[in-house]
Design a protein around this motif. Structure first.
Motif, mmCIF file in Angstrom:
data_model
loop_
_atom_site.group_PDB
_atom_site.id
_atom_site.type_symbol
_atom_site.label_atom_id
_atom_site.label_comp_id
_atom_site.label_asym_id
_atom_site.label_seq_id
_atom_site.Cartn_x
_atom_site.Cartn_y
_atom_site.Cartn_z
ATOM 1 N N VAL A 264 0.749 -1.185 0.000
ATOM 2 C CA VAL A 264 0.085 0.020 0.007
ATOM 3 C C VAL A 264 0.797 1.282 0.149
ATOM 4 O O VAL A 264 1.513 1.395 0.913
ATOM 5 C CB VAL A 264 -0.820 -0.001 1.323
ATOM 6 C CG1 VAL A 264 -1.918 1.012 1.267
ATOM 7 C CG2 VAL A 264 -1.755 -1.135 1.146
ATOM 8 N N GLY A 265 0.666 1.984 -1.209
ATOM 9 C CA GLY A 265 1.482 3.194 -1.181
ATOM 10 C C GLY A 265 0.817 4.532 -0.872
ATOM 11 O O GLY A 265 -0.343 4.501 -0.675
ATOM 12 N N ILE A 266 1.683 5.401 -0.621
ATOM 13 C CA ILE A 266 0.859 6.661 0.019
ATOM 14 C C ILE A 266 1.222 7.777 -0.943
ATOM 15 O O ILE A 266 0.972 8.792 -0.714
ATOM 16 C CB ILE A 266 1.355 7.268 1.273
ATOM 17 C CG1 ILE A 266 2.852 7.386 1.278
ATOM 18 C CG2 ILE A 266 1.099 6.008 2.426
ATOM 19 C CD1 ILE A 266 3.286 7.893 2.606
ATOM 20 N N SER A 267 1.944 7.635 -2.146
ATOM 21 C CA SER A 267 2.553 8.556 -3.086
ATOM 22 C C SER A 267 1.821 8.592 -4.351
ATOM 23 O O SER A 267 0.688 9.025 -4.531
ATOM 24 C CB SER A 267 3.985 8.566 -3.002
ATOM 25 O OG SER A 267 4.662 9.449 -3.943
ATOM 26 N N HIS A 268 2.359 7.984 -5.212
ATOM 27 C CA HIS A 268 2.161 7.934 -6.387
ATOM 28 C C HIS A 268 2.099 6.722 -7.227
ATOM 29 O O HIS A 268 3.104 5.887 -6.885
ATOM 30 C CB HIS A 268 2.616 9.016 -7.495
ATOM 31 C CG HIS A 268 2.672 10.550 -7.100
ATOM 32 N ND1 HIS A 268 1.503 11.186 -7.073
ATOM 33 C CD2 HIS A 268 3.312 11.355 -6.348
ATOM 34 C CE1 HIS A 268 1.457 12.280 -6.821
ATOM 35 N NE2 HIS A 268 2.610 12.534 -6.063
ATOM 36 N N ASN A 269 1.295 6.263 -8.170
ATOM 37 C CA ASN A 269 1.493 5.146 -8.950
ATOM 38 C C ASN A 269 2.323 5.353 -10.181
ATOM 39 O O ASN A 269 2.164 5.646 -11.147
ATOM 40 C CB ASN A 269 0.221 4.553 -9.587
ATOM 41 C CG ASN A 269 0.091 3.179 -10.053
ATOM 42 O OD1 ASN A 269 0.774 2.433 -9.701
ATOM 43 N ND2 ASN A 269 -0.750 2.944 -10.918
ATOM 44 N N TYR B 121 7.432 8.580 -4.467
ATOM 45 C CA TYR B 121 7.577 8.165 -5.961
ATOM 46 C C TYR B 121 7.290 9.304 -6.605
ATOM 47 O O TYR B 121 6.101 9.608 -7.059
ATOM 48 C CB TYR B 121 7.010 7.019 -6.166
ATOM 49 C CG TYR B 121 7.571 5.765 -5.449
ATOM 50 C CD1 TYR B 121 8.590 5.131 -5.953
ATOM 51 C CD2 TYR B 121 6.917 5.422 -4.395
ATOM 52 C CE1 TYR B 121 8.917 3.901 -5.225
ATOM 53 C CE2 TYR B 121 7.268 4.123 -3.500
ATOM 54 C CZ TYR B 121 8.292 3.596 -4.111
ATOM 55 O OH TYR B 121 8.807 2.447 -3.442
ATOM 56 N N PRO B 122 8.142 10.178 -7.231
ATOM 57 C CA PRO B 122 8.153 11.367 -7.911
ATOM 58 C C PRO B 122 7.429 11.137 -9.482
ATOM 59 O O PRO B 122 7.806 10.137 -9.813
ATOM 60 C CB PRO B 122 9.304 11.998 -8.021
ATOM 61 C CG PRO B 122 10.255 11.175 -7.653
ATOM 62 C CD PRO B 122 9.580 9.913 -6.884
ATOM 63 N N THR B 123 6.742 12.058 -9.744
ATOM 64 C CA THR B 123 6.197 11.791 -11.063
ATOM 65 C C THR B 123 6.865 12.705 -12.017
ATOM 66 O O THR B 123 7.667 13.517 -11.779
ATOM 67 C CB THR B 123 4.588 12.222 -11.085
ATOM 68 O OG1 THR B 123 4.195 13.452 -10.639
ATOM 69 C CG2 THR B 123 3.791 11.107 -10.235
ATOM 70 N N ARG B 124 6.250 12.322 -13.300
ATOM 71 C CA ARG B 124 6.746 13.305 -14.285
ATOM 72 C C ARG B 124 8.334 13.337 -14.555
ATOM 73 O O ARG B 124 9.079 14.274 -14.811
ATOM 74 C CB ARG B 124 6.560 14.761 -14.100
ATOM 75 C CG ARG B 124 5.035 15.116 -14.429
ATOM 76 C CD ARG B 124 4.764 16.696 -14.101
ATOM 77 N NE ARG B 124 3.211 16.752 -14.177
ATOM 78 C CZ ARG B 124 2.750 18.104 -13.884
ATOM 79 N NH1 ARG B 124 3.413 19.113 -14.008
ATOM 80 N NH2 ARG B 124 1.265 18.113 -13.879
#
Length: 282
Positions: free
Chosen positions: A117-122, A243-246
């Motif tokens: 279960v993550g709390i950031s981004h997929n 987990y950063p996006t872009r």
């Protein structure tokens, strides 16, 4: 004389029932998108699964469950209670403690589930981190000496086979574990046939139906207590990493990917070889 006659609701209901009618809901069974190679890919996935399970090799079905707001929000379903539970009247994200993003790994050979279960981004990094955790906690003990891992998953979002970030994340996983990672993707619009959907995720949803997911520990508890008559058991853990996006794929990382497309529908089927392992014939 008027051809119309008045009748009560009970009479109308009885006449409709006598005519074979009943109250029914819409069912999502009609495919809106159907790739011409859909059936061929289904046959290939079944063939690969049978081959790997027959050799005692690990076969996992992987997917990301829908995001859940963490807080005292209404959760669809009903539970046995003496009184109705009061929850917030709106599902505003600003009222939530955060979001829960469950990535599931379902072991087809052992009817066993594992959820991170993550709390950031997929992201691709998050999905492969979940597979890594499963391998470290379950896989390498359950399949000692295994050099290959077959992964079944859909083909959209962070794990889109056309995205370099996904392939780079798989390469890092292969290098860290030494595994030869074989991936088969379900065609567009066919993700509900991915075994994890109806063998694990549906059971988790049924287990916490009607229960507000007030905090992360509650979410983990309901995943861990999911059971079925066929023997399904689920493990779960929380991943608090950001987990950063872009993100952009660097050219040097692209060049390091040891990608081997399969002869059958290479857009959906491919193998990632680890750098420290000598390629074997398929």
């Amino acid at each position: 004389m008027s051809p119309w006659h008045s009748a009560g609701a009970g009479t109308i209901a009885r006449l409709l029932h006598d005519g074979g009618f009943s109250l029914r809901s819409c069912r999502k069974q009609q495919a809106g998108i159907q790739d011409p190679e859909r059936n061929r890919q289904f046959r290939y996935i079944a063939k690969m699964r049978k081959l790997y399970l027959g050799k005692g090799l690990p076969v996992i079905s992987v997917d990301t469950k829908k995001k859940e707001l963490v807080g005292n929000f209404k959760n669809p379903g009903r539970t046995w209670r003496q009184r109705s539970r009061k929850v917030l009247d709106h599902d505003y994200p600003s009222w939530a403690q955060g979001e829960a993003i469950p990535v599931g790994i379902y072991d087809l050979g052992h009817n066993d589930g594992y959820a991170v279960v993550g709390i950031s981004h997929n992201t691709a990094a998050f999905i492969t981190a979940a597979i890594r955790r499963w391998w470290q906690v379950v896989g390498q003990r359950r399949y000692p000496g295994a050099r290959r891992l077959l992964v079944e998953m859909d083909g959209g979002g962070a794990n889109d086979p056309r995205k370099w970030l996904w392939k780079i994340a798989l390469q890092r996983l292969a290098d860290e574990t030494g595994l030869i990672i074989v991936v088969t993707h379900y065609p567009p619009g066919a993700s509900k046939w991915n075994p994890i959907e109806h063998r694990m995720f549906s059971e988790i949803s049924g287990n916490w139906a009607g229960e507000p997911l007030v905090n992360y520990e509650t979410i983990l508890k309901y995943i861990r207590t999911t059971r079925t008559e066929t023997g399904l058991r689920c493990r779960a853990c929380l991943d608090r990493k950001e987990y950063p996006t872009r993100q952009r794929a660097a050219e040097e990382d692209k060049a390091r990917v040891r990608l081997n497309p399969h002869r059958v529908l290479p857009k959906w089927n491919y193998t990632i070889w680890p750098h420290r392992s000598r390629p074997l014939r398929k």
